[in-house]
Design a protein around this motif. Sequence first.
Motif, short mmCIF file in Angstrom:
data_model
loop_
_atom_site.label_atom_id
_atom_site.label_comp_id
_atom_site.label_asym_id
_atom_site.label_seq_id
_atom_site.Cartn_x
_atom_site.Cartn_y
_atom_site.Cartn_z
N LEU A 3 13.35 -56.12 39.63
CA LEU A 3 12.92 -54.96 39.15
C LEU A 3 12.20 -54.91 37.83
N GLN A 4 12.41 -55.81 36.87
CA GLN A 4 11.59 -55.74 35.81
C GLN A 4 10.27 -56.13 35.65
N LYS A 5 9.77 -56.48 36.79
CA LYS A 5 8.30 -56.76 37.38
C LYS A 5 7.65 -55.49 37.64
N PHE A 6 8.41 -54.23 38.03
CA PHE A 6 7.88 -53.12 38.57
C PHE A 6 8.15 -51.97 37.62
N THR A 7 8.40 -52.22 36.32
CA THR A 7 8.49 -51.19 35.18
C THR A 7 7.14 -51.47 34.55
N GLY A 8 6.75 -49.89 33.95
CA GLY A 8 5.46 -49.82 33.02
C GLY A 8 4.49 -49.70 34.04
N ASN A 9 3.21 -49.87 33.67
CA ASN A 9 1.91 -49.61 34.15
C ASN A 9 1.58 -50.87 35.23
N ILE A 10 1.79 -50.41 36.49
CA ILE A 10 1.63 -51.33 37.63
C ILE A 10 0.57 -51.12 38.73
N MET A 11 0.23 -51.94 39.34
CA MET A 11 -0.90 -51.50 40.58
C MET A 11 -0.09 -51.46 41.85
N GLN A 12 -0.46 -50.40 42.64
CA GLN A 12 0.56 -50.30 43.81
C GLN A 12 -0.59 -49.87 45.12
N ILE A 13 -0.19 -50.66 46.09
CA ILE A 13 -0.96 -50.18 47.33
C ILE A 13 -0.08 -48.97 48.16
N PRO A 14 -0.68 -47.78 48.34
CA PRO A 14 -0.08 -46.73 49.08
C PRO A 14 0.13 -47.36 50.51
N PRO A 15 1.27 -46.93 51.06
CA PRO A 15 1.97 -47.18 52.38
C PRO A 15 0.92 -46.59 53.56
N LEU A 16 0.84 -47.09 54.52
CA LEU A 16 0.09 -46.52 55.46
C LEU A 16 0.69 -45.20 56.22
N TYR A 17 2.00 -45.23 56.24
CA TYR A 17 2.80 -43.85 56.52
C TYR A 17 3.08 -43.02 55.38
N SER A 18 1.80 -42.34 55.26
CA SER A 18 1.83 -41.18 53.92
C SER A 18 0.84 -40.32 54.31
N SER A 57 6.41 -47.89 49.20
CA SER A 57 5.78 -49.04 48.67
C SER A 57 6.47 -49.91 47.58
N LEU A 58 7.30 -49.38 46.78
CA LEU A 58 7.98 -50.03 45.74
C LEU A 58 8.99 -50.92 46.59
N VAL A 59 9.74 -50.37 47.54
CA VAL A 59 10.69 -51.05 48.23
C VAL A 59 10.09 -52.19 48.76
N ASN A 60 9.00 -51.80 49.56
CA ASN A 60 8.26 -53.04 50.23
C ASN A 60 7.97 -54.24 49.40
N ASP A 61 7.52 -53.92 48.18
CA ASP A 61 7.07 -54.85 47.22
C ASP A 61 8.30 -55.58 46.78
N ILE A 62 9.24 -54.87 46.46
CA ILE A 62 10.35 -55.65 46.07
C ILE A 62 10.83 -56.49 47.15
N GLY A 63 11.02 -56.17 48.14
CA GLY A 63 11.23 -57.21 49.25
C GLY A 63 10.40 -58.30 49.30
N ARG A 64 9.38 -58.17 49.28
CA ARG A 64 8.17 -59.33 49.20
C ARG A 64 8.60 -60.02 48.29
N GLU A 65 8.74 -59.74 46.99
CA GLU A 65 8.91 -60.65 45.63
C GLU A 65 10.32 -61.18 46.02
N LEU A 66 11.00 -60.80 46.59
CA LEU A 66 12.26 -61.51 46.97
C LEU A 66 12.15 -62.54 48.20
N SER A 67 11.01 -62.75 48.47
CA SER A 67 10.54 -63.66 49.57
C SER A 67 11.41 -63.16 51.03
#
Length: 236
Positions: free
Chosen positions: A87-102, A158-168
């Motif tokens: 979670l620490q990696k996703f706090t502050g100014n970050i880059m995010q890819i918008p989800p396709l379902y948006s 997108s945040l949740v998807n990125d967290i999953g990826r970061e956890l392999s």
Amino acid sequence: MESAPGRTLASRLLSFNGLFAVQKPKGPTSAAVLNLLREKLLAEAGMPKPSRRKRSQMLKIGHGGILDSTAAGVLDQITKDDLENVLQKFTGNIMQIPPLYSALKKDGQRLSTLVKKGEFVETKPARPVVVYNLTLRNFKPPLFTLDVECGGGFYVRSLVNDIGRELSSCATVRELTRTKQGPFTLEEHALSEDKWTIDEIGQSLERCMLLLQAEPSRKKLKTELSEEHTLSCEDK
């Protein structure tokens, strides 16, 4: 002939101008909630139900941010420490890819609509977003709950998807609740459906507009999201 009370309610309704908070129930889309709210107010004022084309012209109502639908999935072995460190990696100014379902659009159509049709949709490029605070509120594998305080243009999906990826692994949202939009809180300001009346909305407009005037330095509303969801992952 329309009665005097009817004319009074209609005139009052059409004179409304400002912001107020509404509690969106789980299930319907943001647009469906606005349509229901509009229908209830027009019916109370004794005004005829307009055609679909003229619906927004008779009583203009918009929203300050779309709330996503729910999603679900499955988790492998991930510890509380693993998750908190990520979670620490996703706090502050970050880059995010918008989800396709948006609600973002391509050629005038929402990406979510194109995806539902089975059409190929290219991923939008990553863009800068800000996360003011991100905390783990509850952890009961395979479920956990996050509190997210973020700026505009941010996608929890997108945040949740990125967290999953970061956890392999992978993760999806099961339930999402917005607890604050700018100065408006779900508990103190949002009107539940049983209070969608001309009187209640009139009072809410006065309170909410005074609240906005008390914060003149706030140029852009900051969104605080309380994400109460079941996230799940599966082995790759």
